[in-house]
Design a protein around this motif. Structure first.
Motif, PDB file in Angstrom:
ATOM      1  N   SER A  46       5.873 -10.844   1.508  1.00 16.06           N
ATOM      2  CA  SER A  46       6.309  -9.453   1.604  1.00 16.06           C
ATOM      3  C   SER A  46       6.581  -8.867   0.218  1.00 16.06           C
ATOM      4  O   SER A  46       6.979  -9.572  -0.709  1.00 16.06           O
ATOM      5  CB  SER A  46       7.565  -9.352   2.472  1.00 16.06           C
ATOM      6  OG  SER A  46       8.624 -10.078   1.890  1.00 16.06           O
ATOM      7  N   LYS A  48       7.475  -4.683  -1.755  1.00 18.40           N
ATOM      8  CA  LYS A  48       7.713  -3.250  -1.583  1.00 18.40           C
ATOM      9  C   LYS A  48       7.201  -2.432  -2.763  1.00 18.40           C
ATOM     10  O   LYS A  48       7.106  -1.209  -2.681  1.00 18.40           O
ATOM     11  CB  LYS A  48       9.207  -2.981  -1.388  1.00 18.40           C
ATOM     12  CG  LYS A  48       9.774  -3.528  -0.093  1.00 18.40           C
ATOM     13  CD  LYS A  48      11.242  -3.170   0.053  1.00 18.40           C
ATOM     14  CE  LYS A  48      11.804  -3.695   1.361  1.00 18.40           C
ATOM     15  NZ  LYS A  48      13.255  -3.366   1.513  1.00 18.40           N
ATOM     16  N   ARG A  62      -1.602   0.997   5.425  1.00 19.04           N
ATOM     17  CA  ARG A  62      -0.481   0.551   6.251  1.00 19.04           C
ATOM     18  C   ARG A  62      -0.945  -0.449   7.305  1.00 19.04           C
ATOM     19  O   ARG A  62      -2.003  -0.296   7.912  1.00 19.04           O
ATOM     20  CB  ARG A  62       0.137   1.773   6.923  1.00 19.04           C
ATOM     21  CG  ARG A  62       1.340   1.520   7.785  1.00 19.04           C
ATOM     22  CD  ARG A  62       1.844   2.869   8.267  1.00 19.04           C
ATOM     23  NE  ARG A  62       2.853   2.768   9.294  1.00 19.04           N
ATOM     24  CZ  ARG A  62       3.356   3.829   9.928  1.00 19.04           C
ATOM     25  NH1 ARG A  62       2.925   5.038   9.617  1.00 19.04           N
ATOM     26  NH2 ARG A  62       4.281   3.681  10.846  1.00 19.04           N
ATOM     27  N   ASN A  66       0.806  -8.406   5.871  1.00 22.16           N
ATOM     28  CA  ASN A  66       0.596  -8.306   4.426  1.00 22.16           C
ATOM     29  C   ASN A  66      -0.644  -9.110   4.049  1.00 22.16           C
ATOM     30  O   ASN A  66      -0.625 -10.345   4.064  1.00 22.16           O
ATOM     31  CB  ASN A  66       1.818  -8.836   3.667  1.00 22.16           C
ATOM     32  CG  ASN A  66       3.049  -7.985   3.904  1.00 22.16           C
ATOM     33  OD1 ASN A  66       2.978  -6.762   3.919  1.00 22.16           O
ATOM     34  ND2 ASN A  66       4.185  -8.632   4.101  1.00 22.16           N
ATOM     35  N   ASP A  88       9.777  -8.857  -5.310  1.00 28.96           N
ATOM     36  CA  ASP A  88       9.248  -7.959  -4.277  1.00 28.96           C
ATOM     37  C   ASP A  88       8.103  -7.108  -4.813  1.00 28.96           C
ATOM     38  O   ASP A  88       7.812  -6.038  -4.277  1.00 28.96           O
ATOM     39  CB  ASP A  88      10.358  -7.056  -3.732  1.00 28.96           C
ATOM     40  CG  ASP A  88      10.897  -6.096  -4.781  1.00 28.96           C
ATOM     41  OD1 ASP A  88      10.623  -6.315  -5.984  1.00 28.96           O
ATOM     42  OD2 ASP A  88      11.578  -5.123  -4.412  1.00 28.96           O
ATOM     43  N   THR A  89       7.415  -7.595  -5.869  1.00 25.07           N
ATOM     44  CA  THR A  89       6.391  -6.799  -6.554  1.00 25.07           C
ATOM     45  C   THR A  89       5.033  -7.499  -6.530  1.00 25.07           C
ATOM     46  O   THR A  89       4.919  -8.669  -6.903  1.00 25.07           O
ATOM     47  CB  THR A  89       6.796  -6.540  -8.017  1.00 25.07           C
ATOM     48  OG1 THR A  89       8.058  -5.867  -8.035  1.00 25.07           O
ATOM     49  CG2 THR A  89       5.760  -5.681  -8.717  1.00 25.07           C
ATOM     50  N   CYS A 102      -0.087  -3.572   3.947  1.00 25.84           N
ATOM     51  CA  CYS A 102       1.328  -3.934   3.966  1.00 25.84           C
ATOM     52  C   CYS A 102       2.080  -2.984   4.890  1.00 25.84           C
ATOM     53  O   CYS A 102       1.571  -1.925   5.266  1.00 25.84           O
ATOM     54  CB  CYS A 102       1.921  -3.915   2.558  1.00 25.84           C
ATOM     55  SG  CYS A 102       1.795  -2.331   1.715  1.00 25.84           S
ATOM     56  N   GLN A 104       5.164  -1.427   4.375  1.00 31.43           N
ATOM     57  CA  GLN A 104       5.794  -0.269   3.743  1.00 31.43           C
ATOM     58  C   GLN A 104       5.852  -0.468   2.237  1.00 31.43           C
ATOM     59  O   GLN A 104       5.796  -1.600   1.751  1.00 31.43           O
ATOM     60  CB  GLN A 104       7.206  -0.060   4.302  1.00 31.43           C
ATOM     61  CG  GLN A 104       7.768   1.332   4.127  1.00 31.43           C
ATOM     62  CD  GLN A 104       6.867   2.415   4.679  1.00 31.43           C
ATOM     63  OE1 GLN A 104       5.993   2.916   3.970  1.00 31.43           O
ATOM     64  NE2 GLN A 104       7.070   2.780   5.945  1.00 31.43           N
ATOM     65  N   ILE A 105       5.959   0.628   1.499  1.00 37.17           N
ATOM     66  CA  ILE A 105       6.071   0.569   0.047  1.00 37.17           C
ATOM     67  C   ILE A 105       7.142   1.549  -0.406  1.00 37.17           C
ATOM     68  O   ILE A 105       7.369   2.576   0.229  1.00 37.17           O
ATOM     69  CB  ILE A 105       4.733   0.900  -0.654  1.00 37.17           C
ATOM     70  CG1 ILE A 105       4.103   2.159  -0.054  1.00 37.17           C
ATOM     71  CG2 ILE A 105       3.774  -0.272  -0.589  1.00 37.17           C
ATOM     72  CD1 ILE A 105       2.834   2.597  -0.737  1.00 37.17           C
ATOM     73  N   SER A 106       7.794   1.212  -1.519  1.00 35.64           N
ATOM     74  CA  SER A 106       8.818   2.102  -2.068  1.00 35.64           C
ATOM     75  C   SER A 106       8.454   2.602  -3.460  1.00 35.64           C
ATOM     76  O   SER A 106       8.966   3.632  -3.901  1.00 35.64           O
ATOM     77  CB  SER A 106      10.172   1.383  -2.129  1.00 35.64           C
ATOM     78  OG  SER A 106      10.095   0.242  -2.979  1.00 35.64           O
ATOM     79  N   PRO A 123       7.013   6.697   4.132  1.00 34.12           N
ATOM     80  CA  PRO A 123       8.249   5.986   3.783  1.00 34.12           C
ATOM     81  C   PRO A 123       9.452   6.925   3.802  1.00 34.12           C
ATOM     82  O   PRO A 123       9.315   8.147   3.941  1.00 34.12           O
ATOM     83  CB  PRO A 123       7.960   5.501   2.361  1.00 34.12           C
ATOM     84  CG  PRO A 123       7.043   6.550   1.808  1.00 34.12           C
ATOM     85  CD  PRO A 123       6.190   7.006   2.961  1.00 34.12           C
TER      86      PRO A 123
END
Length: 232
Positions: A46, A48, A62, A66, A88-89, A102, A104-106, A123
């Motif tokens: 996982s 983000k 989306r 993953n 988380d990268t 994946c 979701q992404i931030s 998001p």
């Protein structure tokens, strides 16, 4: 048979033959191209945040899983390192086109990348930082997802001739900081804030509530093709 009829018949046969040859040649060429391309999937942990490293070409979509699908082209050397996930990268390196899935992404960072295409995301908020390269957001829409029903916040930092296109979304707050970059906003936006410097160009559809734009004299703003006379 008259000479004129013979000429017409011969000409018609020539045209039909040429069309058939072009069709057959096109089909053969397409098959040859398809034989040069293969794909391999990698399961990812996982993450983000996505960092597109220099000269990378990534397409992010989306999904409930993953995954990364890498396009291998015959005759092109496979890079020593395609990607890595730390904390988380996800870092995507140059060399081959990558199709990333994946949940979701931030945050998305482009470091002199070639192309970043992001589709079907909605998001709570998103931060985008791009230097050079092309960034396209939600230009493609999968009917499985509803991506333009809720408002969310997005921040764009674009530098050094980056080109950004935003589409098929509803933004609560859209914040843009552009330095010698090009940003196009085709989305409905409640609050638009932008600072443009060093020959930046910003275009927006006239779907904005509150607008606050600062720019230097070398930068340009267009709202539905009308010049927006904001100055710093």
């Amino acid at each position: 048979m008259k000479t004129s009829n013979i000429i017409i018949t011969a000409f018609a046969i020539l045209i039909v033959g040429a069309v058939f040859f072009l069709f057959a040649d096109s089909k053969t060429h397409k098959e040859e191209e398809n034989n040069k391309i293969s794909y391999k999937e990698y399961v990812l942990p996982s993450f983000k945040v996505i960092v597109a490293e220099e000269a990378s070409d990534i397409h992010v979509d989306r999904s409930d899983s993953n995954l990364m699908r890498v396009e291998y082209v015959k005759g092109i050397k496979t890079p020593r390192k395609l990607y890595e996930v730390t904390h988380d990268t996800l870092h995507a390196y140059c060399g081959l086109r990558m199709f990333i899935k994946c949940k979701q992404i931030s945050q998305i960072v482009g470091k002199k990348h070639l192309w970043i295409n992001v589709s079907n995301f909605e998001p709570d908020s998103l931060m985008v930082k791009v230097t050079r390269g092309r960034f396209v957001y939600n230009s493609d829409q999968d009917k499985r997802y509803t991506i333009n029903k809720k408002y969310y916040n997005i921040s764009i930092i674009a530098n050094d001739s980056a080109h950004v296109d935003l589409d098929n979304s509803k933004f609560g707050n859209l914040t843009i900081k552009s330095n010698n970059a090009f940003v196009n906003n085709y989305c409905e936006t409640n609050r638009l804030s932008a600072v443009l410097t060093n020959f930046s160009r910003f275009y927006s559809k006239d779907k904005n509530g509150y607008i606050a734009i600062e720019k230097d004299t070398n930068s340009n703003v267009f709202i539905d093709d009308n010049n927006y006379a904001a100055n710093r």
